[in-house]
Structures are given as C-alpha cells and as structure tokens.
Motif scaffolding. Structure first.
Motif, short mmCIF file in Angstrom:
data_model
loop_
_atom_site.label_atom_id
_atom_site.label_comp_id
_atom_site.label_asym_id
_atom_site.label_seq_id
_atom_site.Cartn_x
_atom_site.Cartn_y
_atom_site.Cartn_z
N ARG A 151 0.83 -1.21 0.00
CA ARG A 151 0.00 0.00 0.00
C ARG A 151 0.87 1.26 0.00
O ARG A 151 1.67 1.48 0.90
N LEU A 152 0.65 2.08 -1.02
CA LEU A 152 1.34 3.35 -1.18
C LEU A 152 0.34 4.46 -0.88
O LEU A 152 -0.72 4.55 -1.50
N PHE A 153 0.67 5.32 0.10
CA PHE A 153 -0.20 6.41 0.52
C PHE A 153 0.31 7.70 -0.11
O PHE A 153 1.47 8.07 0.08
N MET A 154 -0.57 8.40 -0.82
CA MET A 154 -0.16 9.57 -1.59
C MET A 154 -0.94 10.80 -1.15
O MET A 154 -2.18 10.82 -1.21
N GLY A 155 -0.22 11.82 -0.67
CA GLY A 155 -0.85 13.07 -0.26
C GLY A 155 -1.10 13.95 -1.47
O GLY A 155 -0.20 14.66 -1.92
N ARG A 156 -2.35 13.93 -1.97
CA ARG A 156 -2.65 14.64 -3.22
C ARG A 156 -3.42 15.94 -2.97
O ARG A 156 -4.21 16.38 -3.79
N LEU A 157 -3.14 16.59 -1.82
CA LEU A 157 -3.67 17.90 -1.51
C LEU A 157 -5.17 17.99 -1.78
O LEU A 157 -5.95 17.38 -1.06
N LYS A 158 -5.62 18.72 -2.77
CA LYS A 158 -7.07 18.90 -2.97
C LYS A 158 -7.80 17.59 -3.16
O LYS A 158 -8.98 17.46 -2.78
N ASP A 159 -7.14 16.58 -3.73
CA ASP A 159 -7.80 15.29 -3.96
C ASP A 159 -7.75 14.38 -2.74
O ASP A 159 -8.37 13.32 -2.73
N GLY A 160 -7.00 14.75 -1.71
CA GLY A 160 -6.97 13.98 -0.47
C GLY A 160 -5.92 12.88 -0.45
O GLY A 160 -5.08 12.77 -1.35
N LEU A 161 -5.99 12.06 0.59
CA LEU A 161 -5.03 10.97 0.78
C LEU A 161 -5.52 9.75 -0.01
O LEU A 161 -6.54 9.15 0.32
N THR A 162 -4.77 9.40 -1.04
CA THR A 162 -5.12 8.27 -1.90
C THR A 162 -4.29 7.06 -1.50
O THR A 162 -3.07 7.15 -1.37
N VAL A 163 -4.95 5.93 -1.31
CA VAL A 163 -4.28 4.68 -0.96
C VAL A 163 -4.27 3.81 -2.22
O VAL A 163 -5.32 3.49 -2.78
N TYR A 164 -3.07 3.42 -2.64
CA TYR A 164 -2.88 2.73 -3.92
C TYR A 164 -2.18 1.40 -3.68
O TYR A 164 -1.18 1.33 -2.96
N ASP A 165 -2.69 0.33 -4.28
CA ASP A 165 -2.09 -0.99 -4.16
C ASP A 165 -1.15 -1.20 -5.34
O ASP A 165 -1.60 -1.34 -6.48
N VAL A 166 0.16 -1.26 -5.09
CA VAL A 166 1.11 -1.37 -6.19
C VAL A 166 1.11 -2.77 -6.81
O VAL A 166 1.45 -2.93 -7.98
N ASP A 167 0.74 -3.79 -6.03
CA ASP A 167 0.71 -5.14 -6.59
C ASP A 167 -0.43 -5.30 -7.58
O ASP A 167 -0.30 -6.01 -8.59
N ARG A 168 -1.55 -4.66 -7.32
CA ARG A 168 -2.71 -4.73 -8.22
C ARG A 168 -2.73 -3.60 -9.23
O ARG A 168 -3.50 -3.65 -10.20
N GLY A 169 -1.95 -2.56 -8.99
CA GLY A 169 -1.91 -1.44 -9.91
C GLY A 169 -3.20 -0.65 -9.93
O GLY A 169 -3.62 -0.16 -10.99
N GLN A 170 -3.84 -0.50 -8.76
CA GLN A 170 -5.11 0.23 -8.72
C GLN A 170 -5.32 0.88 -7.36
O GLN A 170 -4.74 0.48 -6.35
N THR A 171 -6.18 1.88 -7.37
CA THR A 171 -6.51 2.60 -6.15
C THR A 171 -7.40 1.76 -5.24
O THR A 171 -8.35 1.13 -5.71
N ILE A 172 -7.10 1.76 -3.95
CA ILE A 172 -7.95 1.11 -2.95
C ILE A 172 -9.05 2.07 -2.53
O ILE A 172 -10.23 1.73 -2.52
N MET A 173 -8.67 3.30 -2.20
CA MET A 173 -9.65 4.30 -1.79
C MET A 173 -8.97 5.65 -1.64
O MET A 173 -7.74 5.74 -1.59
N THR A 174 -9.78 6.70 -1.59
CA THR A 174 -9.33 8.01 -1.13
C THR A 174 -10.01 8.25 0.21
O THR A 174 -11.23 8.13 0.33
#
Length: 348
Positions: free
Chosen positions: A55-78
């Motif tokens: 799980r990669l957590f990305m601080g995307r400011l206006k879009d919020g904290l996005t949690v991304y699964d690198v093994d699946r190559g897709q977003t888990i949630m914001t």
C-alpha cells in the motif's frame, strides 16, 4: 569486390580498442508500468509506503489521501475528510496512520481499516509539512512548513495521537529528522545549511554541523552507523556523515530540485528524485559515494518512494502547464485533470 560499406565497417572495428566494443553498462532502473488515476488540477506532496505492505499512501492535496495498491496497480480508496493531505506517516506498530495537512491540522486513522479517527488542529499560522517517528521515545514529531521566523515541532504520542509537547526552533524551514533509535535525532535546518544533533527525549541541541548546502533529507544507516543526507537548492548533493563528529566522509552532486531520497540497503544504492526530471542513482561503497547513472524521467517528477520488499521505485507525476506570474512573480503551475500517474521503476 567487397562492398565499400563492409570494408569501412571492418576498418572501424579493427581500429577500435576492445574496451570500446564491450557491452554497455546495465540500466540501473527501467520503467515497467505507468498507471493514470482520476485527478483534478491538484498538486501533491509526499508518497509513502506502509512498511512491509503493497500500500502506497499519496498526499494529493485537494484530492486527499489516496491509498494505492502497487501489486494490483489500482486505487484502494481516497480517505474521507482528507482534502489537504500533505505528509503521511504509517506506523504499523501502533496500527496508526497520521497525515500532516496543509491547513495546520493532523489527521489520524486506523491503519488496518483506513477509518478516520480524528482531524485535530495543531498550527494556526499555516500548514504542516511532514512527520517522523522516534522509536526511542515512541513520539511522532510533526513539523510545520516554511515560516517567517520559526519552525514548530508538535510531539505526539504515536500510540494515542495525544499532543505531548510543542517546541520552537529559530529556523524558517526544518525537515524530518533521522533517528538513530539510541536517543539522538539529526534534524536538517534547510535554509541555514545546518544539521542539528538533538536529544530525542528533550529536543535539546547537542551539536550543530554546517554542511554548506540546503540540506533537506536525512536517513540513519544503522548497519554502518552513518548518516545519509541530501541537499536541494543551488548546490544539490548527497553525502555521508560520521555521526560521532559531523565529518562529511563523501559527497557527490545530484540533480536539481531534490524532493525524495531512497536507500536500497540490499543493493547499496541511493536514489534521489529531482524536479528537473531526473533520478540520480548513487552507489555506496563503504564510506564513499559514486554516481552510477542519471535516469531521465519527466519534468516535475519529484516525489517517489521505494518498495523495500523488492527495491522497486514508485514515481508520481502529472502533466502541467506553466503561466507567467502576476507582475513578474513566480510562474503559476496548473496540473492537467486526469493526468496524475504512478510509474513503476524496476531495479536491474
């Protein structure tokens, strides 16, 4: 009669020394995947892996904290209530995550369920930049962004989120310290070119070292008892320091616009990602550093983190357009909607 081209080719090969005909060096990293995510025209700041996970957590400011699964190559949630996310800190030991927010608040959440626990105001004079854990005390130190005169550290009980202390330093900009786990913190004062050695229990200064550049990144290398630092600004560099006395043991130049630094202990490689559109790859050979290669990325690709399960780098960026600043001021950057992407760079 042999064709002229073949004769010339043979002559050139005969004239070249054997070393020139050897295979070129291996590419240290190659991009194997790029995934584009839905996005607004927002900027972003830190991206951080939850240790030991995909799980990669990305601080995307206006879009919020996005949690991304690198093994699946897709977003888990914001995450809910996370607009303004800047610097995530993931602490599996306490089943807690924290995010420094650009409105001066600190967001806390359950790391397993990703449910928000609280969003508490800490700073009233601007945003929070980032935070880091001191394992010796169990305290999370959250630091303000650039200020006119003073940097403020908010010391938090990592297990509960309770504010324990507020400490002010006479520096406009400070960044995350490196903790040695033995009671010492090594904190960069970026605009002053200093590293402060602090007692991790009291935050009292024990020593200070002038490194001659705008130091913004620090890591403690436990296996060799060395400090790894890196500078941005007009003298971008990476360096090794002996924490016993602050001596710089080795220094090499890196790309301009440093914003992330990763260390691959298994391969003994250091990588900086730089706003100019490069990653500087450095080999650590004992107490010496050597630049291996410069990987050309794209302009603005300044943030990344390493998946320490396999050494892969995850670099983020988005398409952008720059507009002249008002009255000759700083250029204004607009990011293109739905162009934010996560790139996978595989070590070779």
């Amino acid at each position: 009669m042999k064709p002229i081209a073949l004769i010339v080719s043979a002559a050139v090969l005969a004239a070249c020394p054997a070393s020139a005909q050897e295979a070129s060096p291996d590419l240290p990293y190659t991009m194997t995947e790029s995934v584009t995510l839905p996005s607004t025209d927002t900027g972003w700041d830190y991206v951080k892996f939850e240790p030991g996970s995909s799980r990669l957590f990305m601080g995307r400011l206006k879009d919020g904290l996005t949690v991304y699964d690198v093994d699946r190559g897709q977003t888990i949630m914001t995450m809910e209530n996370s607009a303004g996310a800047n610097g995530p800190v993931l602490l599996p030991k306490y089943n807690r995550g924290y995010v420094a927010m650009d409105d001066g608040s600190l967001l806390s959440f359950d790391l397993k369920t990703l449910k928000v626990i609280a969003r508490a105001k800490l700073a009233n004079d601007g945003g929070l930049n980032s935070g880091s854990l001191d394992p010796a005390t169990g305290r999370l130190h959250v630091i303000t962004g650039t200020r006119p005169k003073e940097a403020t550290w908010f010391s938090i009980d990592a297990a509960t989120g309770k504010l324990l202390a507020t400490t002010r330093f006479p520096f406009r900009k400070m960044d995350d310290p490196a903790a040695d786990g033995k009671g010492n913190l090594y904190a960069p004062a970026r605009l002053d070119g200093l590293i402060l050695k602090l007692d991790s229990g009291t935050l009292k200064e024990q020593a200070r070292w002038d490194v001659g550049c705008n130091v913004s990144k620090m890591k403690y290398l436990a296996a060799t008892n060395r400090l790894l630092g890196a500078c941005t600004g007009d003298k971008p560099a990476a360096f090794l320091i002996d924490p016993a006395d602050g001596r710089i043991l080795s220094r090499v130049a890196i790309g301009k616009g440093l914003d992330a630094l990763a260390y691959d202990e298994a391969r003994e490689l250091i990588v900086s990602s730089n706003y100019e559109g490069s990653m500087t790859v450095i080999a650590r050979e004992g107490d010496s550093l050597r630049v291996v290669a410069t990987v050309h990325t794209q302009f603005g690709a300044r943030m990344m983190d390493m998946d320490h399960r396999n050494g892969r780098l995850y670099l983020v960026n988005a398409d952008s357009t720059g507009f002249p600043g008002k009255d000759g001021g700083e250029e204004v950057t607009r990011y293109h909607p739905d162009s934010f992407r996560v790139e996978t760079w595989q070590p070779n």
